[in-house]
Design an enzyme around this catalytic site. Structure first.
Site, PDB file in Angstrom:
ATOM      1  N   GLY A  55       0.784  -1.237   0.000  1.00  0.00           N
ATOM      2  CA  GLY A  55       0.000   0.000   0.000  1.00  0.00           C
ATOM      3  C   GLY A  55       0.811   1.280   0.000  1.00  0.00           C
ATOM      4  N   SER A  56       2.075   1.202  -0.477  1.00  0.00           N
ATOM      5  CA  SER A  56       2.868   2.444  -0.461  1.00  0.00           C
ATOM      6  C   SER A  56       2.266   3.480  -1.408  1.00  0.00           C
ATOM      7  CB  SER A  56       4.325   2.158  -0.824  1.00  0.00           C
ATOM      8  OG  SER A  56       4.438   1.723  -2.144  1.00  0.00           O
ATOM      9  N   ASN A  57       1.686   3.020  -2.518  1.00  0.00           N
ATOM     10  CA  ASN A  57       1.040   3.978  -3.435  1.00  0.00           C
ATOM     11  C   ASN A  57      -0.188   4.604  -2.784  1.00  0.00           C
ATOM     12  OD1 ASN A  57       2.249   4.177  -6.261  1.00  0.00           O
ATOM     13  ND2 ASN A  57       2.369   1.985  -5.826  1.00  0.00           N
TER      14      ASN A  57
ATOM     15  N   LEU B  71      -4.515  -7.000  -7.224  1.00  0.00           N
ATOM     16  CA  LEU B  71      -4.097  -8.118  -8.074  1.00  0.00           C
ATOM     17  C   LEU B  71      -5.241  -8.925  -8.706  1.00  0.00           C
ATOM     18  CD1 LEU B  71      -0.967  -9.418  -6.140  1.00  0.00           C
ATOM     19  CD2 LEU B  71      -1.105  -7.842  -8.058  1.00  0.00           C
TER      20      LEU B  71
ATOM     21  N   ASN C 108      -5.704   2.585 -13.098  1.00  0.00           N
ATOM     22  CA  ASN C 108      -4.792   1.564 -12.582  1.00  0.00           C
ATOM     23  C   ASN C 108      -3.365   2.040 -12.811  1.00  0.00           C
ATOM     24  OD1 ASN C 108      -3.897  -1.051 -11.679  1.00  0.00           O
ATOM     25  ND2 ASN C 108      -3.561  -1.601 -13.824  1.00  0.00           N
TER      26      ASN C 108
ATOM     27  N   HIS D   2       0.456   0.463 -13.683  1.00  0.00           N
ATOM     28  CA  HIS D   2       1.170  -0.753 -14.086  1.00  0.00           C
ATOM     29  C   HIS D   2       2.676  -0.450 -14.057  1.00  0.00           C
ATOM     30  CE1 HIS D   2       1.663  -4.652 -15.908  1.00  0.00           C
ATOM     31  NE2 HIS D   2       2.571  -4.115 -16.712  1.00  0.00           N
TER      32      HIS D   2
ATOM     33  N   ASP E   4      -4.708  -4.423 -18.456  1.00  0.00           N
ATOM     34  CA  ASP E   4      -3.662  -3.427 -18.766  1.00  0.00           C
ATOM     35  C   ASP E   4      -3.824  -2.807 -20.149  1.00  0.00           C
ATOM     36  OD1 ASP E   4      -2.482  -4.078 -16.316  1.00  0.00           O
ATOM     37  OD2 ASP E   4      -1.314  -5.695 -17.219  1.00  0.00           O
TER      38      ASP E   4
ATOM     39  N   GLU F 158       6.399   5.769  -9.346  1.00  0.00           N
ATOM     40  CA  GLU F 158       4.962   5.659  -9.023  1.00  0.00           C
ATOM     41  C   GLU F 158       4.566   6.678  -7.961  1.00  0.00           C
ATOM     42  OE1 GLU F 158       4.017   0.997  -9.988  1.00  0.00           O
ATOM     43  OE2 GLU F 158       4.567   1.504  -7.949  1.00  0.00           O
TER      44      GLU F 158
HETATM   45  C1  GRF Z   1       3.089  -1.251  -7.680  1.00  0.00           C
HETATM   46  O1  GRF Z   1       4.369  -1.469  -8.180  1.00  0.00           O
HETATM   47  C2  GRF Z   1       2.090  -1.226  -8.796  1.00  0.00           C
HETATM   48  O2  GRF Z   1       2.592  -0.786  -9.991  1.00  0.00           O
HETATM   49  C3  GRF Z   1       1.685  -2.654  -8.930  1.00  0.00           C
HETATM   50  O3  GRF Z   1       1.697  -3.151  -7.622  1.00  0.00           O
HETATM   51  C4  GRF Z   1       2.632  -2.424  -6.833  1.00  0.00           C
HETATM   52  C5  GRF Z   1       1.941  -1.987  -5.579  1.00  0.00           C
HETATM   53  O4  GRF Z   1       2.834  -1.483  -4.633  1.00  0.00           O
HETATM   54  N1  GRF Z   1       0.433  -2.775  -9.638  1.00  0.00           N
HETATM   55  P1  GRF Z   1       2.279  -0.859  -3.270  1.00  0.00           P
HETATM   56  O5  GRF Z   1       1.394  -1.909  -2.619  1.00  0.00           O
HETATM   57  O6  GRF Z   1       1.515   0.360  -3.602  1.00  0.00           O
HETATM   58  O7  GRF Z   1       3.487  -0.575  -2.457  1.00  0.00           O
END
Ligand code: GRF
Length: 286
Positions: free
Chosen positions: A107-109, A182, A199, A201, A242, A271
């Site tokens: 969940g870093s994003n 996923l 999304n 990718h 995708d 990202e």
């Molecule tokens: C990211 O690299 C994203 O591109 C992919 O899954 C990863 C998720 O990373 N779809 P995080 O859980 O947000 O750290």
């Protein structure tokens, strides 16, 4: 500078040109009309004249750019642009856009998106809900830390049941962000959010995408193919893996001796830099 404007306003180069023309012609028209209006009053050019001129210009400028934007096909852009100015000046109340983030992992994003959107103080975009399909996933702790409600998704209900549509409706969700989610999103859920689901990718689509292409598998494939560059793709979600319309891509180099892990690090920082910004630009342009 033009690249920045294109991104901020989410427009292509041609539209940007038309927008600049509209600003220029609308501004000149406003200046001309302002002077003509003041001529009628017969006022001497003095301090009072300047004050009235500024007031008149401020009042008729929005009208002028709106009129000029019509033949340039930019009415929609300027309507939203002026609405945003009015909101910033607290002349009208903005309805906030409520986001749901779907994630499966660390969940870093999601964390960066929340920090960016909630930290801006704008309050016009709010992360309302985090949906996760994996018990114990890091994203659940992140949600807790930010005080955001979570939903643990069950496979059966997601794929065969109501797809969690009633939950999304109850929370007034307007936009969905897939940040490392996923599972393939069911067609009915995509159809309920047309052009309202993005999304990310971890590669430069259309290369290295599709079923089974996630996480380190993507980076392994990129290195094995001898690519000199990789990057990220932020795109709308459609029914093909995708595949939807690309919103933004950013690149990084694949260096000699690069490993999937070192590439993953570079990709993650791309990202974190681009995803939150792309989402807020997209939603602010709506
Ligand atoms: C990211 O690299 C994203 O591109 C992919 O899954 C990863 C998720 O990373 N779809 P995080 O859980 O947000 O750290």
């Amino acid at each position: 500078m033009f690249g920045q404007l294109k991104r901020r306003w989410n427009v292509n180069g041609f539209d940007l040109l038309l927008i600049i023309f509209t600003f220029a012609i609308g501004g000149s028209l406003c200046g001309f009309l302002g002077r003509q209006l003041l001529l009628i009053t017969g006022l001497e050019k003095g301090l009072l004249w300047v004050v009235i001129y500024i007031i008149v210009m401020t009042l008729i400028w929005p009208l002028c750019v709106l009129v000029v934007s019509i033949p340039f096909g930019q009415l929609d852009f300027f309507r939203k642009y002026l609405l945003k100015i009015a909101q910033r000046m607290h002349l009208t109340q903005a309805k906030s856009t409520q986001i749901a983030i779907f994630a499966s992992g660390a969940g870093s994003n999601a964390d960066k998106i929340i920090q960016h959107l909630h930290g801006s103080g704008e309050k016009s975009i709010v992360v309302k809900l985090i949906l996760c399909n994996k018990e114990g996933a890091g994203v659940l702790d992140i949600a807790k830390r930010h005080g955001i409600e979570t939903v643990l998704i069950e496979r059966e209900r997601f794929f065969q049941g109501d797809h969690y549509l009633p939950v999304l409706r109850q929370h007034g969700i307007d936009f969905i962000v897939l940040a490392g989610f996923l599972w393939k999103v069911p067609a009915a859920l995509i159809a309920a959010f047309p052009d309202k689901m993005v999304n990310i990718h971890p590669a430069l689509l259309p290369k290295f995408g599709g079923k089974g292409m996630y996480g380190n598998k993507v980076h392994e494939a990129v290195i094995a193919a001898g690519e000199k560059e990789s990057g990220i793709t932020i795109h709308f979600v459609d029914e093909i893996y995708d595949h939807g319309k690309i919103v933004r891509q950013a690149k990084c180099s694949v260096d000699q001796g690069e490993t999937p892990e070192s590439l993953a690090k570079k990709i993650h920082s791309l990202e974190h830099k681009h995803f939150p910004e792309a989402i807020s630009n997209l939603l602010n342009a709506k």
